[in-house]
Design a protein around this motif. Structure first.
Motif, PDB file in Angstrom:
ATOM      1  N   GLY A 221       0.832  -1.205   0.000  1.00  0.00           N
ATOM      2  CA  GLY A 221       0.000   0.000   0.000  1.00  0.00           C
ATOM      3  C   GLY A 221       0.856   1.239   0.000  1.00  0.00           C
ATOM      4  N   ALA A 222       0.189   2.367   0.034  1.00  0.00           N
ATOM      5  CA  ALA A 222       0.893   3.628  -0.188  1.00  0.00           C
ATOM      6  C   ALA A 222       1.578   4.183   1.059  1.00  0.00           C
ATOM      7  N   LYS A 223       0.851   4.199   2.156  1.00  0.00           N
ATOM      8  CA  LYS A 223       1.343   4.992   3.297  1.00  0.00           C
ATOM      9  C   LYS A 223       1.879   4.165   4.452  1.00  0.00           C
TER      10      LYS A 223
ATOM     11  N   LYS B 187      -0.021   2.045   8.212  1.00  0.00           N
ATOM     12  CA  LYS B 187       0.281   0.648   8.561  1.00  0.00           C
ATOM     13  C   LYS B 187       1.178   0.521   9.789  1.00  0.00           C
TER      14      LYS B 187
ATOM     15  N   GLY C 133       5.064  -2.380  -1.949  1.00  0.00           N
ATOM     16  CA  GLY C 133       4.246  -1.193  -2.215  1.00  0.00           C
ATOM     17  C   GLY C 133       5.000   0.098  -1.963  1.00  0.00           C
TER      18      GLY C 133
ATOM     19  N   TYR D 197       9.575   2.119   0.304  1.00  0.00           N
ATOM     20  CA  TYR D 197      10.681   3.038   0.017  1.00  0.00           C
ATOM     21  C   TYR D 197      11.166   3.778   1.250  1.00  0.00           C
TER      22      TYR D 197
ATOM     23  N   LEU E 174       7.734   7.304  -3.591  1.00  0.00           N
ATOM     24  CA  LEU E 174       6.955   7.709  -2.425  1.00  0.00           C
ATOM     25  C   LEU E 174       7.845   7.562  -1.193  1.00  0.00           C
TER      26      LEU E 174
ATOM     27  N   GLY F 255      10.081   4.186  -7.788  1.00  0.00           N
ATOM     28  CA  GLY F 255       9.703   2.771  -7.686  1.00  0.00           C
ATOM     29  C   GLY F 255       8.199   2.627  -7.847  1.00  0.00           C
ATOM     30  N   MET F 256       7.797   1.727  -8.757  1.00  0.00           N
ATOM     31  CA  MET F 256       6.359   1.566  -9.041  1.00  0.00           C
ATOM     32  C   MET F 256       5.862   0.160  -8.701  1.00  0.00           C
TER      33      MET F 256
ATOM     34  N   GLY G  81      -2.698  -4.881   1.321  1.00  0.00           N
ATOM     35  CA  GLY G  81      -2.079  -3.790   0.552  1.00  0.00           C
ATOM     36  C   GLY G  81      -1.330  -4.262  -0.676  1.00  0.00           C
ATOM     37  N   PRO G  82      -1.505  -3.558  -1.813  1.00  0.00           N
ATOM     38  CA  PRO G  82      -0.846  -3.952  -3.061  1.00  0.00           C
ATOM     39  C   PRO G  82       0.677  -3.736  -3.030  1.00  0.00           C
ATOM     40  N   MET G  83       1.385  -4.509  -3.862  1.00  0.00           N
ATOM     41  CA  MET G  83       2.848  -4.456  -3.922  1.00  0.00           C
ATOM     42  C   MET G  83       3.357  -3.316  -4.808  1.00  0.00           C
ATOM     43  N   GLY G  84       2.469  -2.753  -5.620  1.00  0.00           N
ATOM     44  CA  GLY G  84       2.863  -1.679  -6.525  1.00  0.00           C
ATOM     45  C   GLY G  84       1.636  -0.918  -6.968  1.00  0.00           C
TER      46      GLY G  84
ATOM     47  N   PHE H 163      -0.893  -1.037  -8.800  1.00  0.00           N
ATOM     48  CA  PHE H 163      -1.543  -2.118  -9.551  1.00  0.00           C
ATOM     49  C   PHE H 163      -2.666  -1.615 -10.460  1.00  0.00           C
ATOM     50  N   GLU H 164      -3.082  -0.352 -10.259  1.00  0.00           N
ATOM     51  CA  GLU H 164      -4.129   0.211 -11.132  1.00  0.00           C
ATOM     52  C   GLU H 164      -3.597   0.356 -12.561  1.00  0.00           C
TER      53      GLU H 164
HETATM   54  P1  AMP Z   1      -3.321   1.796   0.692  1.00  0.00           P
HETATM   55  O1  AMP Z   1      -4.638   2.498   0.588  1.00  0.00           O
HETATM   56  O2  AMP Z   1      -2.371   2.417   1.667  1.00  0.00           O
HETATM   57  O3  AMP Z   1      -3.458   0.293   0.857  1.00  0.00           O
HETATM   58  O4  AMP Z   1      -2.605   2.034  -0.698  1.00  0.00           O
HETATM   59  C1  AMP Z   1      -3.093   1.556  -1.906  1.00  0.00           C
HETATM   60  C2  AMP Z   1      -2.457   2.347  -2.994  1.00  0.00           C
HETATM   61  O5  AMP Z   1      -1.068   2.233  -2.936  1.00  0.00           O
HETATM   62  C3  AMP Z   1      -2.840   1.912  -4.391  1.00  0.00           C
HETATM   63  O6  AMP Z   1      -3.645   2.890  -4.975  1.00  0.00           O
HETATM   64  C4  AMP Z   1      -1.499   1.793  -5.112  1.00  0.00           C
HETATM   65  O7  AMP Z   1      -1.486   2.388  -6.381  1.00  0.00           O
HETATM   66  C5  AMP Z   1      -0.575   2.553  -4.198  1.00  0.00           C
HETATM   67  N1  AMP Z   1       0.826   2.133  -4.374  1.00  0.00           N
HETATM   68  C6  AMP Z   1       1.324   0.899  -4.268  1.00  0.00           C
HETATM   69  N2  AMP Z   1       2.640   0.911  -4.570  1.00  0.00           N
HETATM   70  C7  AMP Z   1       2.979   2.174  -4.862  1.00  0.00           C
HETATM   71  C8  AMP Z   1       4.189   2.803  -5.254  1.00  0.00           C
HETATM   72  N3  AMP Z   1       5.303   2.102  -5.411  1.00  0.00           N
HETATM   73  N4  AMP Z   1       4.167   4.126  -5.481  1.00  0.00           N
HETATM   74  C9  AMP Z   1       3.028   4.827  -5.325  1.00  0.00           C
HETATM   75  N5  AMP Z   1       1.847   4.291  -4.946  1.00  0.00           N
HETATM   76  C10 AMP Z   1       1.829   2.981  -4.725  1.00  0.00           C
END
Ligand code: AMP
Length: 397
Positions: A199-201, A205, A223, A227, A241, A296-297, A321-324, A326-327
């Motif tokens: 995930g992003a933040k 977490k 995710g 970073y 990020l 990093g994406m 939470g996504p690894m990148g 993913f959208e």
């Molecule tokens: P969360 O709501 O914190 O689970 O974050 C989900 C979001 O994290 C998704 O919209 C992803 O696009 C974003 N995300 C995952 N990896 C990255 C990345 N490497 N750089 C920027 N955003 C990311």
């Protein structure tokens, strides 16, 4: 936190009026107002049917959207009553208000085996404020309370927690499944227990990482939040990020993991791009080789392999939470690979709500998982080990 709660099967509901909190917060078409997915309504059916078959008169209630105390007609639950009628093949009585004259008259006349639905709870501001008078009025229509809206159990609202002060409170089947599976994973997991977090933040977490460091054998971080951890290792992360204020926290977490013998896995390689765009140019580099003007994406193939290996040997896996990004298809490979690794594993696999659940469903792996949580925020707070007011208020088993 005690997750061992009495379920609807422990309740004597025969001939009783049962207030049932459901999650009918369904997506609506902005133009036509029609329900675009009835998944949540379908998910509520087992508890509703059980109650009706066991002689209860069921008073269902839910919120829909965020009317914030205003009577917004476009957020009426009337379309849900109609859909419920179609799904159950029997009439659902719809009340025009929540605790007003119409609801009270209809509740009083309700017979065993009948179902009624109250109007949107959040039309009354006291719902979200957990107003005791509102909770008492709601409760006054029933003799038993059943909570089946897992997505709101982390909120202390009148219909999720307040009513339990006035009625014996039990879990419905949806909430019970969440408690059984996630509660066991956290309190008494089959080991090795691997947690995959993305995930992003970092900020959102922190609590989860902290709590899981006490419980998991391996923690995998991917995710956008990875970073900040890579920066904490002294790597340059380019324009990725980054949460500079939490670099020290990331260092502390890695030190705590080392101290506790928790295997802490970060990306070894990453997929990078010069800009945040679906069609951006991309390449794979070692995690310590990100150029200053690249970001990093996604996680790279070596990281995928390492993370998948850890998942393969696990007995319990929790993923949130996504690894990148993913959208964007180009940067969805890491997230897809994690979904596949979980789907192919023999472990108990638990997917937190939100993005990771959406990814698993989109890829067609949903039925390969032990459990996909129905609540994003609630499952996150569950993993943080926080007390969930809508669970704490239920009767202990
Ligand atoms: P969360 O709501 O914190 O689970 O974050 C989900 C979001 O994290 C998704 O919209 C992803 O696009 C974003 N995300 C995952 N990896 C990255 C990345 N490497 N750089 C920027 N955003 C990311």
């Amino acid at each position: 936190m005690n997750y061992n709660k009495k379920s609807v099967k422990d309740a004597d509901v025969q001939g009783k009026k049962v207030l049932l909190r459901c999650d009918f917060n369904v997506p609506l078409d902005k133009k036509t107002g029609e329900i675009t997915s009835d998944k949540r309504i379908v998910a509520a059916l087992p508890t509703i049917q059980y109650l009706l078959e066991n002689g209860a008169a069921v008073i269902a209630c839910s919120h829909l959207g965020k009317p914030k105390g205003e009577w917004k007609p476009e957020l009426s639950l009337a379309p849900v009553a109609k859909r419920l009628t179609e799904l159950l093949g029997k009439d659902v009585i719809f009340a025009k208000d929540i605790i007003g004259e119409d609801a009270k008259a209809k509740a009083a006349a309700l017979q065993p085996g009948e179902l009624m639905l109250l109007e949107n709870l959040r039309y009354d501001i006291r719902e979200e404020k957990n107003g005791a008078d509102f909770a008492e009025e709601l409760a006054s229509m029933a003799e038993v309370f059943v909570s089946d809206a897992f997505g709101t159990v982390h909120r202390a609202h009148a219909s999720t927690a307040g009513v339990a002060a006035f009625l014996p409170a039990y879990s419905g089947f949806l909430v019970q499944k969440e408690l059984d599976i996630m509660g066991t994973a956290l309190n008494d997991p089959k080991r090795p227990f691997v947690a995959v977090l993305g995930g992003a933040k970092v900020e959102s977490k922190i609590g989860v990482i902290n709590n899981l460091l006490e419980k998991a054998d391996t923690i995998i971080i991917g995710g956008g939040m990875a970073y900040t951890f890579l920066a904490a290792k002294g790597y340059g992360v380019g324009t990725s990020l980054l949460d500079p204020e939490r670099i020290d926290y990331a260092k502390d977490m890695m030190a705590k993991a080392a101290e506790k013998g928790v295997n802490f896995l970060l990306s070894e390689d990453v997929v990078i791009a010069p800009e945040f765009d679906a069609d951006a140019e991309c390449k794979v580099v070692e995690a310590d080789q990100i150029p200053d003007d690249w970001m990093g994406m996604d996680i790279g193939p070596k990281s995928v392999e390492k993370f998948a290996e850890a998942i393969k040997s696990a007995a319990t896996v929790v993923w949130n939470g996504p690894m990148g990004v993913f959208e964007f298809d180009k940067f969805a490979k890491g997230t897809e690979a994690m979904a596949k690794a979980l789907a192919e594993s023999n472990a108990i696999t638990i997917v937190g709500g939100g993005d990771s659940a959406a990814a698993v469903e989109k890829l067609g792996y949903a039925d390969k998982m032990t459990h996909i949580s129905t609540g994003g925020g609630a499952s996150l707070e569950f993993l943080e080990g926080k007390e969930l007011p809508g669970v704490a208020c239920l009767l202990d088993a």
